[in-house]
Every structure is written in structure tokens, then in C-alpha cells.
Scaffold this motif. Structure first.
Motif: not given
Length: 258
Positions: A213-216, A220-222, A247-248
Motif C-alpha cells: 500500500y502506498p500510504s500509511c 495500517c487499515d489493512s 494504527n493509522s
């Protein structure tokens, strides 16, 4: 000629046995240990109290380049425990790893034995359980008075015992089971209160995740980990530099998606 052949065969058998990669054991009291995380860590270095001899240890393996000064044929294909002095320009193979490791009672940790094919050198590496601590800390190397008395100590969170969830062998089944989680460090199903496992999955929807995934936030949500140093998503925190986020809510502002 027959005597020389017998010696060669004996040394070959010793090397084949010593180069095994068994990195798990069960202590007499039932405590289970798995040092795969340390086996994949690389080399662990220490120096004696006189700063004269440097020591290098490979957990459960024999891949250290260690050409012995007075006998280059000893451990010529690699060592598990090596002694070197820049001042004296000398190198000695303390030994090859001799499995199995010894699990200590009461969750104290483990001991690994290393032995040289010749010259009687032998070393004991004691790894003490350090719950919640780093993978490697508190290294102490002791230069012996006799060649069979090498000692190397350090602390590790990976040297703590774990309890598994018996009979469960897949991530999907494990993460769907109550009080169990799939440990990514050892690829085994362990109980949820296991403190030795640093990277785990407790949701079956994350079992097949590649964590690309490209973003934090998305990472984290994944159910993945966002490495703060590399600024990229990973399934294992072991590879992270500068810590990791799971944790996002704690994602850095520049890593968020709006």
C-alpha cells in the motif's frame, strides 16, 4: 590410507551434523522456543573485557567467514562462532553449531553449543529471555583460559518461550480461532497472549495481504505495518528502520491520504 580415510569421513560426518539449521526446541518443563527471528537476523558481535578479542556468532548456522590462522582448513566453509584479533592478526574458529539447542526451564532462555572439528575448541552461547525487549541487547563475550571454555551472552525477546495452538496449521484457520493468532515470525499458530511474537495476524482477511500500500493510512487499515524509516508498507516490523506504526491514528501527516 584406511586410517586417513576414516578420519576424513569422521570429519565429514561432524560437519554435516554441525551445519544443521534446527532452531527450535522444547525445554524439560515444556517451554517451547523458536529462534528463527535470530537465525535470520545476521551476525551478532561482541568484544571481551580487554578489547583484545572480537567474537562473531551466527544463531543456528555456520556462515561466518572464519579462516583460522594456524589451520586454514578448519571451518573453511564457514563458522558459527568465530574469534578474531586485529591487534594480534589472529583468527580462530571456535566452532560449528551443534543442534539441538538447549531450552532452559522456567522460560529463562536457551543455550547453543558450538564445537570445532579439531583442536578441542568449544563455546556456549546463552540467550536470555527479555520480554518486550529488542531482538539483541546486552552482549557479553568472555575469552577463556582453556579452549573449551568460550562463553557468549546476550538478551533477546526471541529467546522467550511461546505457547502454540496445536492442530492449526494455516493462517486462515488460526486467525479465525478464539485466543489464537498467526505469528509471522515463525509462520505458526500461537496463543494470543504470546509475548515472543512481534508480527502477527488475528484477522483472516489479512492472511493473503501482500502489504503493498502506498500510504500509511491504507497500510495500517489493512493490518500491515508502516515503516517510518523507509516510508513504506510491510508485513514484518523486523525490516523497519526507525520504528513502525500499526494504527493509522499515528500516521505522520505527510503519509496521510486526504
Amino acid at each position: 590410507m584406511k586410517g586417513a580415510l576414516a578420519v576424513c569421513l569422521a570429519e565429514l560426518v561432524f560437519i554435516l551434523v554441525a551445519s544443521g539449521q534446527d532452531c527450535s526446541t522444547t525445554a524439560p518443563d515444556g517451554s517451547k522456543y523458536n529462534l528463527d527471528a535470530l537465525a535470520n537476523f545476521g551476525y551478532i558481535n561482541g568484544v571481551d573485557d580487554k578489547n583484545e578479542w572480537n567474537y562473531t556468532v551466527k544463531v543456528c548456522g555456520d556462515t561466518i567467514p572464519c579462516i583460522q590462522t594456524n589451520d586454514p582448513n578448519v571451518c573453511s566453509s564457514g563458522a558459527g562462532y568465530c574469534q578474531h584479533s586485529n591487534t594480534l592478526s589472529q583468527t580462530y574458529c571456535v566452532g560449528l553449531y551443534i543442534p539441538p539447542m538447549v531450552g532452559l526451564d522456567n522460560g529463562a532462555g536457551v543455550q547453543l553449543i558450538y564445537q570445532s572439528p579439531r583442536q578441542g575448541r568449544m563455546g556456549v552461547v546463552t540467550i536470555t529471555c527479555n520480554p518486550g525487549g529488542p531482538l539483541v541487547s546486552g552482549v557479553v563475550a568472555i575469552s577463556p583460559f582453556v579452549v573449551s571454555g568460550y562463553k557468549f551472552y546476550f538478551n533477546s525477546s526471541a529467546a522467550c518461550p511461546y505457547r502454540d495452538c496445536p492442530g492449526i496449521h494455516t493462517c486462515d484457520e488460526c486467525s479465525s480461532s478464539e485466543n489464537c493468532k498467526w505469528c509471522l515470525d515463525s509462520n505458526t499458530c500461537v496463543q494470543s497472549d504470546n509475548t515472543q511474537c512481534s508480527n502477527w495476524i488475528n484477522n483472516p482477511s489479512f492472511c493473503s495481504s501482500t502489504c503493498q500500500y502506498p500510504s500509511c493510512d491504507q497500510c495500517c487499515d489493512s493490518g500491515c505495518f508502516w515503516c517510518l524509516g523507509q516510508k513504506q508498507c510491510t508485513i514484518r516490523t523486523r525490516v523497519c528502520e526507525g520504528g513502525a506504526i500499526h494504527n493509522s491514528t499515528y500516521c505522520p501527516l505527510e503519509s496521510k491520504v486526504f
